[in-house]
Scaffold this active site. Sequence first.
Site, short mmCIF file in Angstrom:
data_model
loop_
_atom_site.label_atom_id
_atom_site.label_comp_id
_atom_site.label_asym_id
_atom_site.label_seq_id
_atom_site.Cartn_x
_atom_site.Cartn_y
_atom_site.Cartn_z
N CYS A 115 -3.53 7.45 -2.56
CA CYS A 115 -4.36 6.35 -2.06
C CYS A 115 -4.06 5.01 -2.72
CB CYS A 115 -5.84 6.69 -2.23
SG CYS A 115 -6.35 8.17 -1.32
N HIS A 257 -9.42 0.27 -1.47
CA HIS A 257 -9.18 1.52 -0.75
C HIS A 257 -10.51 2.10 -0.30
CE1 HIS A 257 -8.18 5.56 0.23
NE2 HIS A 257 -8.79 6.05 -0.82
N ASN A 287 -11.25 7.83 5.36
CA ASN A 287 -10.29 7.59 4.29
C ASN A 287 -8.90 7.82 4.85
OD1 ASN A 287 -8.54 7.81 2.08
ND2 ASN A 287 -10.05 8.82 0.78
#
Length: 336
Positions: A115, A257, A287
């Site tokens: 990520c 993020h 996500n």
Amino acid sequence: MSGTDRAAVVAGLGVWVPPGVVTNDALAQQLDTSDEWIRSRTGIGRRHIIAPGESSGDLAVEAGRRALKSAGTDHADVVVVATSTPDRPCPATAPEVASRLGLTGVGAFDVGAVCTGFVYALGVSAGLIESGFASTALVIGADTFSTILNPSDRATRAVFGDGAGAVVLRGGAPSEHGALKGLHLGSDGTRSRLIEVAAGGSRQRSTGLPPDEADTYFTMEGRAVFAEAVRHMTASVQETADRLGWATADIDKVVLHQANARILAAIAERIGVGSERFPSNIDRVGNTVAASIPLVLADANSSGELQAGQKVVLGGFGGGLSWGSVGLVWPDISTC
């Protein structure tokens, strides 16, 4: 970043998510979950999922094409793809993405930082531009975590979606809007087991034993990851602000993020700024791993939430463990 008089400047922004949508209600028909359970824990209402036969590379090509169009160019000297779900374990995904974009012959490679991948890829690409190796770079974050999730795991299936986002960087002056500055990167390999796919790599394959099925899927220790994400993303954003000489009050937008809505709220509280300074689209896409930051940038830029001239810090946290952030004054660009 270096103290040279050359900087990497954001010149284009493009994104792509697959058309297939899976809502919380649709997941509830397959798993022991509900829309209320998912929203209360993650803030997510739906996510986009690739069709059978699609790949991270397919999404990367479309996002890259759009970023090049946004920048008004059809060329880049280097293509960097941040992904933890490459089309194949070998070779890297970037060379084929570059070729499909008509960029055969240019430098092309992958960056794997889960990520945090997009921030790491920005840093590497900016270094290539600052050094004079490249005049332009196409930086793409693309992931299809739907392909590595345990079908029966409601926790991970509720969180992750597929997508891709890209920016074009060009050489310019550090004083320009869009110039990347104050890069901060960090890692802690002692906690690598918190976020992993245990099987499929050389460590497992060298045993000569077939992997346990559970080890072939993505896993994370949610509570520990939550605490680490809040701690490291908060510290990294503050480190970048310090490097730029920005007080917290000076930062107009903190684009992080999109891991979990509660993580974003906790970081906003620790930094001491209102949640209105934290653009978010996690409710609509989930996500999306390395694609997360460019996707939320695109939404905020298109809606007008992000304005040219605003001071912005980008930040990420992911497996490795890894984290990072970078600052810029937002340029006047369109999203494609």
